[in-house]
Scaffold this active site. Structure first.
Site, PDB file in Angstrom:
ATOM      1  N   ASN A  82      44.047  39.371  -8.323  1.00  0.00           N
ATOM      2  CA  ASN A  82      43.272  38.992  -9.501  1.00  0.00           C
ATOM      3  C   ASN A  82      42.788  37.568  -9.268  1.00  0.00           C
ATOM      4  O   ASN A  82      43.584  36.631  -9.319  1.00  0.00           O
ATOM      5  CB  ASN A  82      44.168  39.085 -10.743  1.00  0.00           C
ATOM      6  CG  ASN A  82      43.470  38.565 -11.986  1.00  0.00           C
ATOM      7  OD1 ASN A  82      42.280  38.266 -11.970  1.00  0.00           O
ATOM      8  ND2 ASN A  82      44.231  38.440 -13.074  1.00  0.00           N
ATOM      9  N   LYS A 112      41.056  35.682 -11.033  1.00  0.00           N
ATOM     10  CA  LYS A 112      40.933  34.868 -12.254  1.00  0.00           C
ATOM     11  C   LYS A 112      39.659  34.012 -12.216  1.00  0.00           C
ATOM     12  O   LYS A 112      38.662  34.416 -11.603  1.00  0.00           O
ATOM     13  CB  LYS A 112      42.200  34.042 -12.471  1.00  0.00           C
ATOM     14  CG  LYS A 112      43.455  34.933 -12.669  1.00  0.00           C
ATOM     15  CD  LYS A 112      44.635  34.184 -13.243  1.00  0.00           C
ATOM     16  CE  LYS A 112      45.781  35.152 -13.565  1.00  0.00           C
ATOM     17  NZ  LYS A 112      46.956  34.457 -14.080  1.00  0.00           N
ATOM     18  N   HIS A 132      44.935  42.683 -19.389  1.00  0.00           N
ATOM     19  CA  HIS A 132      45.651  41.572 -18.758  1.00  0.00           C
ATOM     20  C   HIS A 132      46.190  40.631 -19.838  1.00  0.00           C
ATOM     21  O   HIS A 132      45.600  40.507 -20.906  1.00  0.00           O
ATOM     22  CB  HIS A 132      44.707  40.817 -17.815  1.00  0.00           C
ATOM     23  CG  HIS A 132      45.434  39.806 -16.991  1.00  0.00           C
ATOM     24  ND1 HIS A 132      45.697  38.531 -17.436  1.00  0.00           N
ATOM     25  CD2 HIS A 132      46.009  39.916 -15.768  1.00  0.00           C
ATOM     26  CE1 HIS A 132      46.372  37.884 -16.497  1.00  0.00           C
ATOM     27  NE2 HIS A 132      46.581  38.695 -15.471  1.00  0.00           N
ATOM     28  N   GLU A 143      54.045  42.434 -16.033  1.00  0.00           N
ATOM     29  CA  GLU A 143      54.077  40.996 -15.744  1.00  0.00           C
ATOM     30  C   GLU A 143      54.583  40.244 -16.972  1.00  0.00           C
ATOM     31  O   GLU A 143      53.815  40.037 -17.919  1.00  0.00           O
ATOM     32  CB  GLU A 143      52.670  40.483 -15.452  1.00  0.00           C
ATOM     33  CG  GLU A 143      51.960  41.126 -14.285  1.00  0.00           C
ATOM     34  CD  GLU A 143      50.650  40.389 -13.969  1.00  0.00           C
ATOM     35  OE1 GLU A 143      50.552  39.853 -12.868  1.00  0.00           O
ATOM     36  OE2 GLU A 143      49.774  40.357 -14.838  1.00  0.00           O
ATOM     37  N   GLY A 184      54.102  35.394 -10.484  1.00  0.00           N
ATOM     38  CA  GLY A 184      54.775  34.402  -9.646  1.00  0.00           C
ATOM     39  C   GLY A 184      54.941  34.812  -8.188  1.00  0.00           C
ATOM     40  O   GLY A 184      55.501  34.045  -7.402  1.00  0.00           O
ATOM     41  N   ALA A 224      47.772  36.296  -8.258  1.00  0.00           N
ATOM     42  CA  ALA A 224      46.574  35.487  -8.486  1.00  0.00           C
ATOM     43  C   ALA A 224      46.721  34.104  -7.858  1.00  0.00           C
ATOM     44  O   ALA A 224      46.333  33.893  -6.711  1.00  0.00           O
ATOM     45  CB  ALA A 224      46.299  35.374  -9.981  1.00  0.00           C
TER      46      ALA A 224
END
Lengths: 222, 222, 222, 222
Positions: free
Chosen positions: B9, B11, B93, B141, B181, B202
């Site tokens: 991802n 972002k 998300h 997550e 993480g 990410a």
């Protein structure tokens, strides 16, 4: 963007997305080049950077969030629009309304990056309030006329001229667009006669059997 | 996508957008080609179609709305993602949560178009509920670990294995990702050992001084 | 609440608010006392605590947010509902949809305080997902039938019995309500025959010329 | 409400809800009666109608939606606030921001019903824009100071006086409140000296060990 101008919000129709939408963007580009008319387009967000590569006319985002760069998955930051080659963005379209604080933040954040903003509004009071944020454009579109068959310039010319006159006094640097229901050159000419700097329109072009012909007609009204 | 897989991802970091982000996408593409590892990417939405043109690995949306094609300015429709060449999309998300009815509608709409869905969830109960919608993946997550320095596989391995085990029973066709993480191959290996089908990550890659090196390390954990 | 039950969502009609609404609440209270039928009401939020003072039947919130006590101006916390004397609350009504993570959090937070939850859902898939959160009730209401003239028990009996059957297996402790378009005792009897534990209804009572007569008729179907 | 005034946003603290909150409302009522000072309160929404019954001071909603009476479960309509006895409402509090079009609609709808509006804003630009809607009050509260220990009148007196001066010119009928971090009579006096018509405050009173003493001190600053 030079004004008076025509800004095409491509929305998310079947005709607007992917390769089909890209063809439509290129038609806009061709018409702008042939006529010298200032035409801008707001393609579907996933196609933005690719559209910028393929056309020379100004490309706008359909929406922007005031988030700063970082962990804001799925949002559209001003920095992202700029990096992708957009020259500006719609803000607060009637189909994507924003928090009042975010409209102000969007305009301020975009301005700091040199991005034009077209803040969409639903009535005279909101148009005046939005104009105080000093966006590039305020685009007044009565929601009940959006996507319809009657141009705002015929259905409610008062809101167009009232907005144009009010903003001339309150925020003379802010330009005015209108457009709900705008379909042809006569509507464009009327919009300009009512005091605006151009039109923001969508379905009249996107859903047309011959978008090129409609665009040429629209340009004739400038 | 073959699994176990790595989904990045991207972002909306400075490193993720525009030409800089495109370079990062190409690094992912290169590493996937060199190693044969299944790597997918979710670039900023404005860069989606262009990224599809430039890489061969699977490209995902960061977000999708359940709107049908038409007048939904600024939204991201499943049809638009598909037309732009995406193979699927993140849904819900933690930075872009959705209404419960829209999560279900997103999954159903994408499935009908052949788009993969990665539904992000915050805990075991929501993971199980989301799995009943039969998305391609559930990505659990814990929000408090996202963007942090400690991998969920160390900080809270229980939620990872509990989710994997629960979904195996409740919805055996739904694959499981985890990732908050996650930073290196050891974290990836642990995620798989805990029963998942890969990772969604990410900042560990995007903000790395040497993303290529981090990706190679991550791949080593598959 | 004993079941099968009738829960009246008073919504925000002219007949629902202020002293007029309080009269309606008292009619419900009277009918419940006269007939012994389990009737619950969800009055407009501003009238909640006052209604609790004036009636003996169970009073529900129309909505709850998962916020913790503190600085969340204008939100409705579970603690606030409890302190005001509510026994429970609607969650995720079709007119007030919630983020998926918040539906789960609402149910968990209310349960910890001993508040009943009635989670409203729009179809079978969402009903099953919501049932995994173990609310007190799932109330399935196809949005297109809400406020209409045809009872869901006639228009779409399949969704009612399918939901009842699915939840019996998936979450046997979760009770099922239905109700879009429910207007009379026959509809109530049918809802129960289809496997539900009662009805959640609104306009059929609120907008009735004689709410007392309608309530007595509804009760006859229990 | 007479001005300069003190408006207490009770928010949703443990001290604000249910019978405990009602005691706090009565303390405000007592202090107003003893001192003759104009004090208004915005209790938790579920307690609004009951609070109106128990006190004589003006009672405000913490939030309002622009929905018309009807099927809008869980929303707060202007009609509902009025029917429950409120004299007005907060609009667009920083903890409950609204769409720009809804801020305008809220003010117009409330005005038509004779309800006062206190539109909360985050900076000078938004304050000026909101003032064009002609609410009763604009309450400027920099979000970063809300709930803190330092009064906006000390931390950022410029925003207070700039807002007061700008609105005097732009919308002379609109009164100005401020209040983030306001805790004592000195802060109140300073707010008035900076050109405002009073304060909007919350935690300084609600979380005080002795709210009565704090209120008396605040009143001394009028």
């Amino acid at each position: 963007m030079k004004t008076p101008a025509i800004v095409l919000n491509m929305k998310m129709y079947d005709q607007s997305v992917g390769p089909t939408g890209l063809e439509l963007s290129k038609i806009c580009d061709d018409v702008a080049k042939e006529t010298g008319a200032p035409i801008g387009i707001a393609p579907p967000l996933p196609d933005l950077a690719l559209t910028v590569k393929e056309v020379d006319i100004p490309v706008f985002g359909q929406h922007v969030d005031p988030n700063s760069p970082g962990g804001c998955t799925g949002h559209i930051t001003p920095e992202s629009l700029k990096a992708s080659g957009a020259v500006g963005t719609l803000v607060n379209h009637s189909e994507r309304r924003l928090l009042m604080a975010d409209v102000e933040a969007d305009v301020a954040r975009c301005k700091a990056l040199g991005l034009d903003t077209i803040v969409c509004t639903n009535n005279l009071a909101v148009s005046k309030a939005a104009a105080l944020f000093e966006p590039t454009f305020v685009a007044v579109e009565p929601p009940e006329l959006i996507g319809g068959d009657i141009s705002v310039t015929s259905a409610d010319p008062g809101i167009v001229s009232d907005t144009a006159n009010a903003l001339k006094e309150l925020a003379p640097n802010v330009k005015v667009l209108t457009g709900a229901g705008v379909k042809n050159g006569k509507d464009v000419a009327m919009a300009i006669e009512l005091g605006t700097d151009g039109v923001l329109l969508a379905s009249g072009v996107v859903k047309a059997a011959d978008p090129r012909a409609v665009l040429l007609d629209l340009v004739s009204g400038l």
